[in-house]
Design a protein around this motif. Structure first.
Motif, PDB file in Angstrom:
ATOM      1  N   GLU A  47       0.805  -1.211   0.000  1.00  6.92           N
ATOM      2  CA  GLU A  47       0.000   0.000   0.000  1.00  6.92           C
ATOM      3  C   GLU A  47       0.844   1.269   0.000  1.00  6.92           C
ATOM      4  OE1 GLU A  47      -3.431   0.000  -0.120  1.00  6.92           O
ATOM      5  OE2 GLU A  47      -3.229  -2.177  -0.338  1.00  6.92           O
ATOM      6  N   PRO A  73       1.535   4.870   1.363  1.00  9.47           N
ATOM      7  CA  PRO A  73       1.202   5.460   2.666  1.00  9.47           C
ATOM      8  C   PRO A  73       0.136   6.546   2.525  1.00  9.47           C
ATOM      9  CG  PRO A  73       3.417   6.104   1.975  1.00  9.47           C
ATOM     10  CD  PRO A  73       2.926   5.100   0.986  1.00  9.47           C
ATOM     11  N   ARG A  74      -0.759   6.571   3.493  1.00 11.13           N
ATOM     12  CA  ARG A  74      -1.804   7.586   3.507  1.00 11.13           C
ATOM     13  C   ARG A  74      -1.221   8.894   4.019  1.00 11.13           C
ATOM     14  NH1 ARG A  74      -6.623   4.767   6.732  1.00 11.13           N
ATOM     15  NH2 ARG A  74      -6.753   6.939   7.364  1.00 11.13           N
ATOM     16  N   GLN A 104      -2.210   9.923   7.676  1.00  9.17           N
ATOM     17  CA  GLN A 104      -1.909   8.947   8.733  1.00  9.17           C
ATOM     18  C   GLN A 104      -0.459   9.061   9.181  1.00  9.17           C
ATOM     19  OE1 GLN A 104      -4.141   6.675  10.234  1.00  9.17           O
ATOM     20  NE2 GLN A 104      -2.376   6.700  11.583  1.00  9.17           N
ATOM     21  N   TYR A 136       2.709   7.170  10.738  1.00  8.84           N
ATOM     22  CA  TYR A 136       3.213   5.798  10.826  1.00  8.84           C
ATOM     23  C   TYR A 136       4.408   5.758  11.763  1.00  8.84           C
ATOM     24  CZ  TYR A 136       0.413   4.884   6.661  1.00  8.84           C
ATOM     25  OH  TYR A 136      -0.619   4.745   5.778  1.00  8.84           O
ATOM     26  N   PHE A 179       3.846  -0.141   4.378  1.00 11.63           N
ATOM     27  CA  PHE A 179       3.020   0.651   5.280  1.00 11.63           C
ATOM     28  C   PHE A 179       1.760  -0.141   5.574  1.00 11.63           C
ATOM     29  CE2 PHE A 179       5.840   3.545   3.194  1.00 11.63           C
ATOM     30  CZ  PHE A 179       6.155   4.487   4.156  1.00 11.63           C
ATOM     31  N   VAL A 180       1.529  -0.453   6.851  1.00  9.92           N
ATOM     32  CA  VAL A 180       0.413  -1.332   7.222  1.00  9.92           C
ATOM     33  C   VAL A 180      -0.202  -0.901   8.545  1.00  9.92           C
ATOM     34  CG1 VAL A 180       1.385  -3.351   6.036  1.00  9.92           C
ATOM     35  CG2 VAL A 180       1.921  -2.963   8.437  1.00  9.92           C
ATOM     36  N   TYR A 181      -1.441  -1.345   8.727  1.00  9.14           N
ATOM     37  CA  TYR A 181      -2.071  -1.250  10.035  1.00  9.14           C
ATOM     38  C   TYR A 181      -1.866  -2.594  10.717  1.00  9.14           C
ATOM     39  CZ  TYR A 181      -5.434  -0.877  13.773  1.00  9.14           C
ATOM     40  OH  TYR A 181      -6.005  -0.860  15.022  1.00  9.14           O
ATOM     41  N   ASP A 184      -2.763  -2.215  17.493  1.00 11.28           N
ATOM     42  CA  ASP A 184      -3.513  -0.990  17.206  1.00 11.28           C
ATOM     43  C   ASP A 184      -2.546   0.103  16.757  1.00 11.28           C
ATOM     44  OD1 ASP A 184      -5.697   0.696  16.884  1.00 11.28           O
ATOM     45  OD2 ASP A 184      -5.629   1.387  18.964  1.00 11.28           O
ATOM     46  N   TRP A 203      -0.417   1.945  13.278  1.00 13.67           N
ATOM     47  CA  TRP A 203      -0.067   2.165  11.883  1.00 13.67           C
ATOM     48  C   TRP A 203       1.449   2.187  11.822  1.00 13.67           C
ATOM     49  CZ3 TRP A 203      -3.391   2.169   7.858  1.00 13.67           C
ATOM     50  CH2 TRP A 203      -4.755   2.271   8.162  1.00 13.67           C
ATOM     51  N   GLU A 253       5.283   1.849   9.582  1.00  6.89           N
ATOM     52  CA  GLU A 253       6.161   1.729   8.422  1.00  6.89           C
ATOM     53  C   GLU A 253       7.130   0.620   8.792  1.00  6.89           C
ATOM     54  OE1 GLU A 253       9.572   4.069   5.824  1.00  6.89           O
ATOM     55  OE2 GLU A 253       8.485   5.177   7.381  1.00  6.89           O
TER      56      GLU A 253
END
Length: 147
Positions: A7, A9-10, A13, A15, A84-86, A91, A93, A95
């Motif tokens: 993904e 990165p948002r 958000q 990280y 990049f993940v949740y 809980d 976010w 990198e």
């Protein structure tokens, strides 16, 4: 620059950087993987996060043992990638900076000690298509291309 997989990165958000170590573990034409069953089956290279004040090589030995039950020898770093993940279990976010090592599985001491994990052997070519993230698949394919 470390290559990114997965993904994008948002922008909205934050990280947290989370370094980790992961192992390619070939033996007799097979590759040792771990399957994490919760929340759904996910095939992975054995490995995980480096704990605070822990060096990468001891972390690699610990993580492989926890997730496969195997002792390893002669780890050699072969590359890295980031994603990049949740991480719902934390809980968080993250990198993830994933350092990939090639090592030799030398002795199975028993079942994995980490809940929800099982170890399995698979031909490297098959593993390169079943692994759950693109970075793991990339390094597995490089290994199977060199075999």
């Amino acid at each position: 620059m470390i290559k990114r997989f997965g993904e994008v990165p948002r922008k909205d958000q934050h990280y947290r950087i989370r370094p980790g170590v992961y192992a390619l573990l070939p033996r007799d034409g097979q590759l040792l993987l771990t399957c994490q069953y919760d929340p759904a089956p996910d095939f992975q290279l054995p490995g995980g996060g480096i704990d605070p004040n822990e060096a990468p090589i001891p972390a690699l030995h610990r993580e492989v043992m926890e997730e496969t039950g195997w002792k390893i020898s002669t780890p050699r770093r072969v590359g890295a990638f980031r994603r990049f993940v949740y991480m719902p279990e934390y809980d968080l976010w993250a990198e993830k900076i994933c350092h990939i090592y090639l090592a030799r599985p030398v002795l199975c001491l028993g079942a994995p000690t980490e809940d929800g994990h099982s170890a399995l052997w698979m031909p490297a070519q098959a593993a390169s298509s079943i692994l759950g993230n693109a970075g793991d698949r990339h390094f597995c394919k490089l290994l199977s291309d060199c075999s």
